[in-house]
Design a protein around this motif. Sequence first.
Motif, mmCIF file in Angstrom:
data_model
loop_
_atom_site.group_PDB
_atom_site.id
_atom_site.type_symbol
_atom_site.label_atom_id
_atom_site.label_comp_id
_atom_site.label_asym_id
_atom_site.label_seq_id
_atom_site.Cartn_x
_atom_site.Cartn_y
_atom_site.Cartn_z
ATOM 1 N N ASP A 1 -1.688 5.002 2.822
ATOM 2 C CA ASP A 1 -2.805 4.574 3.659
ATOM 3 C C ASP A 1 -3.097 5.705 4.634
ATOM 4 O O ASP A 1 -2.224 6.147 5.374
ATOM 5 N N LEU B 1 0.852 -1.186 0.000
ATOM 6 C CA LEU B 1 0.000 0.000 0.000
ATOM 7 C C LEU B 1 0.890 1.240 0.000
ATOM 8 O O LEU B 1 1.592 1.517 0.969
ATOM 9 N N ARG C 1 -6.052 4.037 8.609
ATOM 10 C CA ARG C 1 -5.840 2.932 9.526
ATOM 11 C C ARG C 1 -4.974 3.339 10.719
ATOM 12 O O ARG C 1 -5.106 2.783 11.800
#
Length: 467
Positions: A121, A118, A124
């Motif tokens: 991000d 990823l 999260r």
Amino acid sequence: MKFRYLYQLLLSHTSVLIIAFMILGLLFSQYVENLVYENKVTELRSYGEKILSDLERPSPRRPLYLEEYSNLLHARNIDVITFNRQGEVSFSRGGVYPRIELSKEEWQKIERGETVPLKKDFGRFDQAVSLVIMPRIINDQLAGGLILISPISGSREMLSEINRYLLYIVLLSLAISLLISLFLSKLHVKRIQRIRDATSRVSSGHYDVRVPSSNFDEIGDLAEDFNEMVTKLQASKEEIDSLENRRRQFMADVSHELRTPLTTIRGVIEGIRNDMIPEEQKEKSFGLVSEETRRLIRLVNENLDYEKIRSNQVAITKVTLPLLDIFEVIKEQLDLQAEEKGNEIRVVADSGATVHADYDRLIQILINITKNSIQFTSGGTITLRGSSTGSESIIEIEDTGIGMDPEEIQSIWRRFYKADLSRTNNPYGEFGIGLSIVKQLVLMHEGTIDVFSEKGKGTKFVIRLPL
């Protein structure tokens, strides 16, 4: 309101450059950003593979390995997290991450043994990060996984720095491009202005102007076309001037030719009216009036013939004629005139030689040329030669007269060229129009006529008519 061409060029060039730089800048910025994040993910993947490789080795120091790796990577602003099959965190530096939330799609990839990269991000963790999720497989079973996390703030700072330098480069390039564009625009406008100034001079009647031309671009082609146009205008002007001079000369010549016989006729009539002419001289005076009248009629007829022929108002009816018979007709008509000057007319032609022409006009052509030969020959010979090939007939009229200089040959076809000579030396009523008529008639027969002459050695006319 006028919008100068220079400003139009600058505006168009500037617009193109700005749009091009914007597109290139955005593409380059996006490319660099992707490259930076791709390199970051590749770096995290390489560290993860190394850690997983060491974890596979049986050793009681496994937690120490993780601690050492975590400390080492933390110095590079990278965190290491391990989690079990249920997603619970089994190791994180300082217990910062108690649990990892993976999406269903990410779990599916982990279960298949795939690495999940990823680049960015945002939701999260408490900051935007780049991360790599790598599965940990033991005995072909998923035992958990490894996550390496790196905040993207450092990458953003680097990208901001790159974008700033990119902006400087774009502005500098734009400035240089504008200077070059200004120079080229002024150059093109100057070239167009030269053509415009030249056009103004041409409109004022100056046809000697020229502009520099080239084959480099369309402006050069335009300049070349302009020069060609001016050349043709100059030629047309010279032709018009020449025609005007010839018109004036024609009027002067015709006036002179008409004045002489009219003056003679008027003098005779006045003399008869006032009984100033003796009875025994009246018959001679009437003869003089008659001769001068015929002379006026010949002049008018020759001018009418010339104008009709020049304007293609004369119909040509071609038939095939024996050349020998044509020459005999010319000899019979002009023998008396030739004998008066001590000349002899000779005929040389093949019995089978023919010519394809209009009978009346061919006789007119040959009589005109033969009369000229008689006029300028004394005690000599005028030879009429004829022959024919498969494609053309060749007629030659050659004399042993006074001949002409080369510069005179170019002028004999001009109307009234021999007017001065005819007034003093020509007893046959020639007014210098005959050869003009001859050339027009030969051209109407789709033929050619050439003259070869040398001063003191005679003249030869060569006529070629297609069969």
